[in-house]
Design an enzyme around this catalytic site. Structure first.
Site, short mmCIF file in Angstrom:
data_model
loop_
_atom_site.label_atom_id
_atom_site.label_comp_id
_atom_site.label_asym_id
_atom_site.label_seq_id
_atom_site.Cartn_x
_atom_site.Cartn_y
_atom_site.Cartn_z
N MET A 149 -7.08 -2.55 6.11
CA MET A 149 -6.11 -3.33 6.78
C MET A 149 -6.16 -3.29 8.24
SD MET A 149 -3.05 -2.81 4.04
CE MET A 149 -3.13 -0.83 3.85
N ARG B 23 -8.84 4.47 2.47
CA ARG B 23 -9.97 3.42 2.74
C ARG B 23 -9.06 1.85 2.75
NH1 ARG B 23 -15.11 4.73 0.70
NH2 ARG B 23 -15.22 6.90 -0.39
N GLU B 24 -7.95 1.75 1.95
CA GLU B 24 -7.09 0.42 1.95
C GLU B 24 -6.74 0.45 3.38
OE1 GLU B 24 -3.84 0.51 -0.25
OE2 GLU B 24 -4.76 0.71 -2.36
N LEU B 25 -6.12 1.62 4.02
CA LEU B 25 -5.72 1.62 5.41
C LEU B 25 -6.81 1.03 6.52
CD1 LEU B 25 -2.77 2.10 6.71
CD2 LEU B 25 -3.57 4.23 7.43
N SER C 204 0.78 -1.13 -0.10
CA SER C 204 0.11 0.02 -0.06
C SER C 204 0.95 1.35 -0.13
CB SER C 204 -0.88 -0.08 1.23
OG SER C 204 -1.69 1.30 1.20
#
Length: 827
Positions: free
Chosen positions: A92, A87-89, A19
């Site tokens: 995750m 959003r990824e973070l 990421s």
């Protein structure tokens, strides 16, 4: 670092999800990091490369994260400006909180503390997001970034340059990956890497109608067989028919041609078929396989002829079949037009370090004080798994001084090859372990462990603990069916060891393997010297043959093992005894003489210590006269002794466990002394065509397997053991199966195929609750569906005139196969 047990490795598609904010770091840092990870065999995902076009972006990212084992988050100055990064973070962090995977943050050119503060560049980015997104969403993003700021990660500002940082990140991730609980075999690491690449070449997700051949190529000791076994186990569930054929090179040489190997393949793929014994030609094999989807592994191929006769081309196999070939010789694959070839390269440093540690410390990382020594040994062994495994095992629980001595030997040897590493491990064994290793390598490679133990015990008291030690030291291994195996490189080393210091003095050798030495000993004049040989092991395949002066045996007072293997029958034997007055053999414990040319064994042959007697394909008509002391005998193999007319008195062979008399075409009867064999477990008499019956009123207390298939003159159903589990009566003249068959409560398999006179089976068959497999193929007088017990799994009734299947068949919950193909008209 560890993932939860609930996460199966089988669903991991990626080792690491990357990421990052593309505009900051993509072209430099991320590019170099990804290359370094890939170089170490670590599979990565980063969205600008791997996300499939047309997929909803967030859905694709979440799927990739769910299929990843670790996440590396490169937080740079502009990271928080991207809603996709946040959003990824957020996703995750949720996965990490549920222990789904671990987050590894890299703080690139920023201070980690700024992630938790409400000032600076990140605060400005969040203020802009608050103008576009609801407060709860932005608050969740802030919280996720703050959590990452609290995780111990990598700070680029504390490293001199990016290359140093990347090196440390990659090493740490490798160790984290390899230190997790793993389903990888302890014999070899990096298996996930190899499996993925081979499965990619096999195109398992591709068109099922394709047939593919893939070669696995590399030098000896790199783990080709181990890789092939792991791929085989991984893919077996996708193939209803499969076969792993190991040691093709050795077996091809041993048997001189490929029909033996083809029978093995067909027996694995068609385990219940009576045609396997007759399927010896490549054409017949091709006809039977072309409609089958099979997984076939041909391990250790070294000649194009082997491939031509075992896997001619893709048209031999049914749609969707996969054939994997392992070899040291790439030319074999090229000549056979194998287009997809995977080269097995040496282990990388991190993987090699893990492999040494597994065997030296029983952990995935070396102890701190041994780390540099481990690295130095890894460097000397050039990433060869066999050498790493053997050396690591030899140093288990050893003081650091021995490690240093071992490293010194490896560094200062003129021969830096794998052979030196193996020899160092052999030298570290005690004398009893050395003896057991040499005998397993020379005489019992591929044999069952129990058979090796019963022969070795008088020489090495309690040889089993030594065998276990040798397994722990990786000098021998044992397959699932308890056969012992020695790697061919280790076998070559054992042969060299037996000849050390005895050049041009074959009479001084304790173990003799070399054909020229053995030939010279029996044919040349060595005077009246005592011959010190304890074992003679010679494979005549590919050799020219030699003549034996029988007087030579009289100077071999210490000989205990004699193994002469030939791929010919007695009529074409390559070992000829020049004097008809052959009257003496030493008191052997193990005698294997294939294609023995005399009508009986020598008169002066003391058998009291004989444990195993093997005379297949020989000219013997009888073994000896009268009764012999056979108190030690455990195994007797007289297969294909076509002139054998009688079996001697066996009343004193009270320890005999296995008697093999297959294809003894002249044998009419067995002695009544057979009834004394209380420990006999297996009696195999396939195709003894003149045999009419077994001795009357005998009860063998331990007999589990009785094979009378092809004994065409057998007319009465044999009741010789109440504990029988496997009974073969195919192609016999039996007419009736008595009601009393119900007393065979342990019977699991009953073969009655091609019994032309056999009539309908009794209803008492239904009492055989242990019966799993029943074959009645091509029995023309079987007109009524047999009554079956609840344990039955497979029933073969093809070629019978049965017209109706009873309604109760649906109650047989264990039944998996009912074959009624090619139904004939009732006569």
């Amino acid at each position: 670092m560890a993932n939860s047990d609930s996460q199966s490795r089988s669903v991991w598609r990626y080792d690491a999800f990357l990421s990052f904010r593309g505009t900051d770091v993509r072209k430099k840092f991320i590019s170099h990091l990804n290359d370094a990870l890939t170089e170490e065999g670590i599979t990565t995902f980063h969205d600008d490369r791997d996300l499939e076009r047309g997929n909803p972006i967030l859905k694709g990212l979440e799927e990739a994260m769910n299929q990843s084992r670790f996440a590396i988050v490169v937080v740079s100055e502009d990271y928080a400006t991207s809603q996709w990064c946040l959003r990824e973070l957020s996703f995750m962090v949720k996965l990490a909180e549920t222990k789904r995977f671990n987050l590894i943050p890299i703080f690139y050119e920023i201070d980690p503390s700024t992630l938790k503060s409400r000032t600076g560049c990140f605060n400005k980015a969040f203020e802009e997001h608050e103008q576009r997104f609801d407060a709860d969403t932005v608050s969740e993003w802030r919280k996720a970034l703050a959590i990452v700021g609290n995780i111990s990660g990598w700070d680029s500002k504390t490293r001199r340059d990016d290359s140093k940082l990347i090196q440390e990140v990659v090493r740490d991730l490798c160790e984290s990956l390899y230190s997790e609980p793993s389903d990888e075999t302890s014999e070899f690491v990096g298996m996930t890497f190899h499996k993925k690449r081979i499965e990619s070449l096999l195109s398992m997700d591709g068109d099922d109608n394709d047939v593919k051949m893939v070669g696995v190529w590399g030098m000896g000791g790199r783990g080709k067989t181990t890789i092939a076994k792991c791929v085989y186990e991984s893919l077996s569930s996708h193939f209803p028919s499969r076969c792993f054929l190991g040691n093709v090179k050795d077996d091809f040489q041993k048997h001189g041609e490929s029909s033996y190997l083809r029978k093995q393949i067909m027996s694995e793929i068609f385990p219940k078929s009576p045609l396997n014994a007759r399927c010896v030609s490549p054409e017949a094999m091709k006809r039977r396989l072309r409609g089958k989807k099979v997984l076939l592994i041909l391990d250790d191929v070294d000649d194009i002829q082997q491939l031509q006769e075992l896997a001619g081309d893709c048209e031999w196999f049914g749609p969707g079949s996969r054939i994997i070939i392992t070899t040291r010789d790439k030319r074999v694959l090229d000549e056979h037009s194998v287009k997809h070839i995977y080269e097995v390269k040496p282990l990388r440093t991190t993987q090699a370090l893990q492999l040494v540690s597994k065997h030296a410390f029983k952990t995935n990382r070396p102890q701190d004080e041994f780390r540099q020594l481990c690295l130095d040994i890894v460097e000397q062994l050039c990433g060869l798994p066999l050498a790493l495994r053997v050396i690591g095992a030899s140093l288990y629980d050893r003081q650091i001084a021995l490690w240093q001595d071992t490293l010194c030997i490896l560094k200062n040897s003129l021969d830096k090859s794998i052979s030196m590493a193996l020899k160092v491990s052999y030298d570290a064994l005690d004398e009893h372990e050395k003896i057991v290793f040499l005998y397993v390598a020379g005489c019992f490679n591929g044999e069952y462990m129990d058979r090796a133990i019963m022969v070795l015990d008088p020489f090495v008291i309690k040889s089993k603990p030594r065998l276990v030690t040798l397994m722990e030291k990786s000098l021998i291994s044992m397959s699932n069916n308890t056969r012992l195996w020695v790697h061919d490189l280790l076998q070559d080393m054992a042969k060299d060891i037996t000849c050390e210091g005895k050049m041009n003095k074959p009479w001084k050798l304790k173990m003799m393997w070399n054909f020229l030495d053995i030939k010279g000993l029996f044919t040349e004049n060595v005077g009246n010297k005592d011959i010190e040989a304890e074992s003679i092991l010679v494979n005549m395949a590919g050799e020219t043959g030699f003549s034996v002066n029988p007087e030579t045996f009289k100077r071999m007072r210490q000989l205990k093992f004699l193994k002469i293997h030939s791929n010919l029958t007695a009529a074409g034997s390559k070992v000829c005894i020049v004097d008809d007055d052959f009257d003496y053999l030493p008191p052997l414990r193990y005698l294997h003489w294939q294609a023995y040319t005399f009508k009986s064994l020598p008169v002066k042959f003391e058998t009291s210590v004989l444990v195993e007697l093997n005379l297949p394909d020989s000219s013997v008509e009888t073994l000896w006269s009268g009764s012999q002391d056979l108190g030690s005998l455990r195994h007797m193999n007289l297969n294909r002794c076509r002139n054998l007319i009688e079996i001697p008195d066996l009343s004193k062979a009270r320890s005999l466990e296995c008697l093999c008399l297959c294809d003894c075409e002249s044998l009419v009867e067995l002695p009544s002394s057979l009834g004394h064999l209380d420990k006999l477990v297996k009696l195999s008499m396939l195709n003894c065509k003149k045999l009419k019956s077994l001795p009357c009123d005998i009860k063998l207390k331990s007999l589990k397997t009785l094979s009378l298939d092809g004994c065409i003159n057998i007319e009465e159903f044999p009741f010789v053991s109440d504990v029988i589990e496997e009974l073969g009566l195919r192609c016999t003249s039996i007419e009736l199966v008595p009601d009393s068959i119900s007393c065979l409560s342990e019977l699991k398999e009953l073969r009655l195929s091609h019994c032309k006179r056999l009539k309908n089976l009794p209803d008492t068959m239904g009492n055989l609750t242990s019966l799993k497999h029943l074959t009645l193929t091509c029995c023309p007088n079987i007109t009524v569906f047999p009554v079956l017990g609840n344990g039955v799994e497979t029933v073969s009734l093809n070629g019978t005139p049965i017209e109706e299947v009873p309604s109760w068949i649906g109650d047989k919950v264990n039944l998996t196969c009912l074959d009624m193909s090619r139904v004939q008209e009732a006569p």
